[in-house]
Design an enzyme around this catalytic site. Structure first.
Site, PDB file in Angstrom:
ATOM      1  N   TYR A 187      69.272  51.314 -10.103  1.00  0.00           N
ATOM      2  CA  TYR A 187      68.659  50.667  -8.901  1.00  0.00           C
ATOM      3  C   TYR A 187      69.169  51.471  -7.722  1.00  0.00           C
ATOM      4  CZ  TYR A 187      65.693  46.469  -8.978  1.00  0.00           C
ATOM      5  OH  TYR A 187      64.943  45.712  -8.854  1.00  0.00           O
ATOM      6  N   GLU A 247      67.555  51.039  -4.173  1.00  0.00           N
ATOM      7  CA  GLU A 247      66.822  50.589  -2.920  1.00  0.00           C
ATOM      8  C   GLU A 247      67.409  51.211  -1.776  1.00  0.00           C
ATOM      9  OE1 GLU A 247      66.887  46.218  -2.801  1.00  0.00           O
ATOM     10  OE2 GLU A 247      64.981  46.120  -3.961  1.00  0.00           O
ATOM     11  N   ASP A 287      43.365  61.578   1.751  1.00  0.00           N
ATOM     12  CA  ASP A 287      43.714  61.369   0.272  1.00  0.00           C
ATOM     13  C   ASP A 287      43.352  62.362  -0.523  1.00  0.00           C
ATOM     14  OD1 ASP A 287      44.164  60.250  -1.963  1.00  0.00           O
ATOM     15  OD2 ASP A 287      43.270  58.256  -1.473  1.00  0.00           O
ATOM     16  N   THR A 315      48.323  61.142  -5.353  1.00  0.00           N
ATOM     17  CA  THR A 315      48.792  60.822  -6.539  1.00  0.00           C
ATOM     18  C   THR A 315      49.624  62.146  -7.070  1.00  0.00           C
ATOM     19  OG1 THR A 315      46.957  61.355  -7.859  1.00  0.00           O
ATOM     20  CG2 THR A 315      47.124  59.208  -7.349  1.00  0.00           C
ATOM     21  N   LYS A 356      47.295  63.719 -11.359  1.00  0.00           N
ATOM     22  CA  LYS A 356      45.858  64.187 -11.524  1.00  0.00           C
ATOM     23  C   LYS A 356      45.871  65.689 -11.728  1.00  0.00           C
ATOM     24  CE  LYS A 356      43.820  59.903  -9.827  1.00  0.00           C
ATOM     25  NZ  LYS A 356      43.192  59.210  -8.653  1.00  0.00           N
ATOM     26  N   ARG A 369      52.873  59.383 -13.419  1.00  0.00           N
ATOM     27  CA  ARG A 369      52.192  58.569 -12.751  1.00  0.00           C
ATOM     28  C   ARG A 369      52.937  58.107 -11.429  1.00  0.00           C
ATOM     29  NH1 ARG A 369      47.976  57.948 -15.937  1.00  0.00           N
ATOM     30  NH2 ARG A 369      46.791  56.952 -14.305  1.00  0.00           N
TER      31      ARG A 369
HETATM   32  C1  LIG Z   1      43.309  58.089  -8.103  1.00  0.00           C
HETATM   33  C2  LIG Z   1      42.862  57.824  -6.646  1.00  0.00           C
HETATM   34  C3  LIG Z   1      43.710  56.720  -5.916  1.00  0.00           C
HETATM   35  C4  LIG Z   1      44.867  55.653  -6.573  1.00  0.00           C
HETATM   36  O1  LIG Z   1      45.552  56.026  -7.695  1.00  0.00           O
HETATM   37  P1  LIG Z   1      46.320  55.196  -8.602  1.00  0.00           P
HETATM   38  O2  LIG Z   1      47.631  55.778  -8.873  1.00  0.00           O
HETATM   39  O3  LIG Z   1      45.025  54.835  -9.630  1.00  0.00           O
HETATM   40  O4  LIG Z   1      46.569  54.003  -7.774  1.00  0.00           O
HETATM   41  C5  LIG Z   1      43.719  56.756  -4.500  1.00  0.00           C
HETATM   42  N1  LIG Z   1      42.899  57.438  -3.775  1.00  0.00           N
HETATM   43  C6  LIG Z   1      42.299  58.393  -4.446  1.00  0.00           C
HETATM   44  C7  LIG Z   1      41.089  59.391  -3.771  1.00  0.00           C
HETATM   45  C8  LIG Z   1      42.033  58.573  -5.857  1.00  0.00           C
HETATM   46  O5  LIG Z   1      41.376  59.310  -6.705  1.00  0.00           O
END
Ligand SMILES: *Cc1c(COP(=O)(O)O)cnc(C)c1O
Length: 451
Positions: A54, A56, A199, A225, A228, A234
């Site tokens: 933990y 925080e 994003d 993220t 990807k 994740r």
């Molecule tokens: C995949 C994605 C997210 C969210 O990701 P999660 O980990 O699935 O919550 C946010 N923005 C964009 C543009 C994405 O492609």
């Protein structure tokens, strides 16, 4: 010790499911563009003893004791993120992309403020203001769109921004096949004094590898993220740029407070460690080759699909993904293509296309991409084969059509799936896919970085 040895001894049910999933990943072509294969090193960090802790708070400012090594690993992840993206501040604690974006809102907006993003059916993400997401529920969301040619409609975006004066604007999407227009959106955001957030969840690996331009000089905040194209665990990262700190010197501190205690509790330290590992891999020189090969494969695949008679949104791609427009067969046809390809061992997802004449649940396209198959080491010659297989399988779905009566759809698709099982051409492609995959093994051999 053999991998998963302990689990195989103590819990055969879960062990069996992991083995089955491993075989599914190993024997098929994973072409969902948001997916990838993390290295063993990343998975080892994710499965490490950091899961027990933990912590925080932030490095040097924790609510619990015993954080000497957690602090070090979190600082390492932060330093690598700053280096990878060329930014002065990074927060590596968000549990995933959606909570990262939530934290950005919490740091910059009050409930009820106007925000603007790309509409979901036009490739945008749920968290950019779609009505079923917190972002469309707690904030007054204005949505911009893409034109029929697949490019963002700047005229509309500018008009909406001038009219509604959003506090925050998103640039970035989940199903957009062109380079993101950071510069153009910055002009719009600066004109109305909005925060601009890039994003780059899908393309962060392409940015670090130099295949796509970085948004850091144009935007105030970057979210991504880590699972990807970045090929990590994740998780997610929120970064503040020099431009962001200039607009608002407190911005990064407010984002830290929004993540914790605003939105989350203890960080997932095992994921932080794995993010550090993934960023370390992405900063190696050979990651450039990987990122550029993803795009080269994507372009080769797109060309192959079009050569074999399929229509693509925007007639091609500049990144890792493409959208097949199936209205040439019938509106709402995405589900048939997705199911048939899955039966052939090719995993894709049904997706809306710009100006989709059908609904988001029965959209008229499929979305597919190359990050995961590029991790396996596949190149242009394999893309040519895969394009041919995809066209062959989609061809087998031509005689099916979504019933107009909603109540009949379930039964119709069930029957369609039955018939697929007996389809000789689909079976032929399935065995060819399996043979190809066996020549590009995944975890059966040691997979180091770019394999
Ligand atoms: C995949 C994605 C997210 C969210 O990701 P999660 O980990 O699935 O919550 C946010 N923005 C964009 C543009 C994405 O492609």
């Amino acid at each position: 010790m053999k991998r998963l040895q302990k689990l195989s001894e103590t819990d055969n049910e879960v062990f069996g499911l992991i083995q089955s999933e491993l075989e599914r990943q190993e024997d098929g072509l994973e072409m969902i563009p948001s997916e990838n294969f993390a290295s063993r090193a990343v998975m080892e960090a994710e499965g490490s003893v950091f899961t027990n802790k933990y912590s925080e708070g932030y490095p040097g400012k924790r609510y619990y004791g015993g954080n000497e090594f957690v602090d070090k690993v979190e600082n390492l992840a932060i330093e690598r993120a700053k280096k990878a993206f060329g930014v002065p501040r990074a927060n590596v604690q968000p549990y995933s992309g959606t909570p990262a974006n939530f934290a950005v809102y919490l740091a910059t907006c009050q409930p009820g403020d106007v925000i603007m993003g790309q509409a979901l059916p036009d490739g945008g993400h749920l968290t950019h203001g779609w009505k079923t997401s917190f972002s469309g529920i707690f904030y007054k969301a204005v949505q911009y769109h893409v034109k029929a040619d697949g490019y963002i409609d700047f005229e509309e975006a500018r008009k909406l921004a001038l009219e509604h004066k959003p506090k925050l604007i998103w640039v970035g999407a989940s199903a957009y096949v062109r380079q993101f227009p950071f510069k153009e959106m910055a002009e719009i955001a600066d004109e109305v004094g909005a925060y601009l957030v890039a994003d780059v969840a899908h393309i962060s690996g392409l940015i670090i590898g130099g295949a796509h331009q970085s948004p850091s000089q144009y935007v105030h905040i970057i979210t991504t993220t880590t699972h990807k194209t970045l090929r990590g665990p994740r998780g997610a990262i929120i970064m503040v740029t020099e431009k962001g700190l200039k607009k608002d010197p407190e911005l990064a501190d407010r984002i830290d407070k929004a993540v914790f205690p605003g939105l989350q509790g203890g960080p997932h330290d095992q994921t932080t460690a794995a993010i550090a590992v993934a960023l370390g891999e992405a900063l190696q020189p050979d990651f450039k080759g990987y990122a550029n090969q993803i795009v080269a494969n994507s372009k080769a695949l797109a060309a192959g699909l079009m050569k074999n008679g399929l229509k693509l949104v925007s007639n091609g791609t500049e990144n890792h993904l493409m959208l097949v427009d199936l209205t040439t067969i019938a509106k709402g046809h995405g589900v048939f293509a997705q199911e048939a390809l899955e039966a052939a061992g090719i995993t894709v997802n049904k997706n809306t296309i710009p100006l989709d004449p059908s609904s988001p649940f029965y959209p008229s396209g499929i979305r597919l991409g190359t990050p995961a198959i590029t991790t396996r080491g596949m190149k242009e010659p394999e893309m040519e084969k895969i394009a041919k297989w995809i066209a062959e399988v989609v061809n087998e779905t031509k005689k099916y059509k979504l019933p107009a009566e909603k109540s009949e759809i379930g039964e119709y698709i069930r029957k369609f799936k039955e018939e697929l099982k007996a389809n000789a051409n689909v079976k032929k492609v399935r065995s060819e896919v399996k043979e190809l995959c066996s020549r590009f093994p995944l975890y059966k051999v040691d997979m180091n970085g770019t394999s």
